[in-house]
Design an enzyme around this catalytic site. Structure first.
Site, PDB file in Angstrom:
ATOM      1  N   LEU A  46       1.020  -0.934   0.170  1.00 23.95           N
ATOM      2  CA  LEU A  46      -0.291   0.376   0.072  1.00 23.95           C
ATOM      3  C   LEU A  46       0.851   1.241   0.132  1.00 23.95           C
ATOM      4  O   LEU A  46       1.790   1.110   0.668  1.00 23.95           O
ATOM      5  CB  LEU A  46      -0.949   0.299   1.211  1.00 23.95           C
ATOM      6  CG  LEU A  46      -2.195  -1.026   1.412  1.00 23.95           C
ATOM      7  CD1 LEU A  46      -2.669  -0.776   2.474  1.00 23.95           C
ATOM      8  CD2 LEU A  46      -3.134  -0.372  -0.108  1.00 23.95           C
ATOM      9  N   ASP A  47      -0.110   2.249  -0.641  1.00 22.39           N
ATOM     10  CA  ASP A  47       1.825   3.063  -0.851  1.00 22.39           C
ATOM     11  C   ASP A  47       1.304   3.418   0.456  1.00 22.39           C
ATOM     12  O   ASP A  47       0.119   3.982   1.288  1.00 22.39           O
ATOM     13  CB  ASP A  47       1.170   4.174  -2.037  1.00 22.39           C
ATOM     14  CG  ASP A  47       0.833   3.533  -3.226  1.00 22.39           C
ATOM     15  OD1 ASP A  47       2.285   2.950  -3.243  1.00 22.39           O
ATOM     16  OD2 ASP A  47       0.607   3.676  -4.701  1.00 22.39           O
ATOM     17  N   PRO A  48       2.111   5.212   0.457  1.00 22.13           N
ATOM     18  CA  PRO A  48       2.224   6.122   1.576  1.00 22.13           C
ATOM     19  C   PRO A  48       0.803   6.329   2.040  1.00 22.13           C
ATOM     20  O   PRO A  48       0.567   6.096   3.349  1.00 22.13           O
ATOM     21  CB  PRO A  48       3.357   6.474   1.427  1.00 22.13           C
ATOM     22  CG  PRO A  48       4.409   5.683   0.993  1.00 22.13           C
ATOM     23  CD  PRO A  48       3.638   5.070   0.161  1.00 22.13           C
ATOM     24  N   ALA A  50      -2.147   5.711   1.066  1.00 17.82           N
ATOM     25  CA  ALA A  50      -3.300   4.974   1.060  1.00 17.82           C
ATOM     26  C   ALA A  50      -3.197   4.501   3.032  1.00 17.82           C
ATOM     27  O   ALA A  50      -2.109   4.182   3.755  1.00 17.82           O
ATOM     28  CB  ALA A  50      -3.188   3.856   0.330  1.00 17.82           C
TER      29      ALA A  50
END
Length: 310
Positions: A46-48, A50
């Site tokens: 998960l991206d930062p 998200a």
């Protein structure tokens, strides 16, 4: 002589609700430190920017992460229209600002219909995919763009649950999709189809396969328990190693058959022959209930080891 991992031998799956502003690896390392675990890995970045469900596998559970990587995902996302960014989310510079004051919920809904079902999607340059050994997002940050092949993904459901008018209107959307789906690319493609551009302003993952966020723990809650220095309290949070593959048939082996299976040999078992078919992947247990690993039913009806728990 190889280096030995320091830490406890912890086996199981932690269902973490990743907070905003931290990378998946950062969340993994914090959790691993709290558990004093020798080995850990996450399943699906998960991206930062998200938030949401991030299963973290400890110890022997890391052998079964592929099953979670292959699982369907569910997201809640907010898409902002009339503006585009380099990365497709709010973490990079604006590259186009057209505005979309005339956009309506009806127009968005009409376009969403085109993205349900089987679609081809070109991964974002800001994804974690590799090109010649380099992560795409690292190349993107250097201003380098490379050709990416479109990939087939499935959008099982795409539902708009909210819409706000304005110069840059926003839509709140629920997505249920197959593995490999990029929500940022989906938002960009929807914005392109509407002719105004779009990007993801918020992204939350609500489920990974059978794992739902209602069963997850926040980083704050985890750290609060960790401060007590009672590792037993933390261990109680772990789900069994086979928790992510409950949909697979469970096969139980008597001790003598289990012995040979654990030695890497294909074994004959009446249950596997009766309940499965060639190519089926199954969970394998000792009669006492202990999890032995994952096996595959062969053409001759035997059960062959695929991934074993040590």
């Amino acid at each position: 002589m190889g280096r030995r991992n320091k830490g406890r031998q912890v086996n199981g799956i932690l269902l973490l609700n990743k907070p905003l502003g931290i990378s998946s690896n950062g969340a993994l390392q914090r959790a691993r430190h709290l558990f004093l675990a020798a080995k850990a890995g996450h399943t699906g970045s998960l991206d930062p920017l998200a938030t949401g469900v991030l299963p973290i596998c400890f110890g022997e559970a890391t052998k079964f992460t592929q099953f979670l990587l292959d699982a369907d995902k569910k997201y809640n996302t907010t898409i902002r229209f009339g503006v585009s960014t380099a990365s497709g989310d709010s973490g990079s510079e604006v590259v186009s600002e057209l505005g979309a004051e005339d956009l309506t919920a009806k127009k968005v809904e009409a376009v969403l219909a085109e993205f349900r079902g089987n679609i081809a999607q070109v991964p974002s340059m800001y994804s974690a995919l590799k090109h010649e050994g380099q992560r795409l997002y690292k190349l993107a940050r250097q201003g380098i763009s490379v050709d990416r092949k479109a990939r087939d993904v499935i959008i099982y459901s795409l539902e708009m649950i909210g819409f706000r008018f304005g110069e840059f209107p926003e839509a709140d959307i629920k997505v249920h999709c197959s593995k490999g789906t990029y929500i940022r690319s989906l938002a960009e493609d929807i914005g392109s189809r509407l002719g105004c551009g779009a990007y993801v302003s918020k992204l939350h993952r609500g489920a990974v396969g059978q794992f739902d966020e209602k069963d997850s723990i926040t980083m704050g809650e985890l750290e609060s328990i960790g401060e007590s220095r009672l590792t037993a309290s933390l261990d109680c949070l772990l789900k069994p190693m086979d928790a992510g593959i409950q949909h697979l048939i469970a096969i139980y082996l008597p001790e003598d058959v289990a012995f040979y299976f654990c030695q890497g040999q294909a074994v004959m078992t009446t249950q596997a022959y009766r309940e499965g078919k060639e190519g089926d992947i199954v969970r394998v247990f000792h009669l006492d209930g202990s999890f032995l690993g994952v096996g595959e039913i062969t053409i001759d009806g035997k059960l062959a080891p695929k991934r074993l728990v040590i």
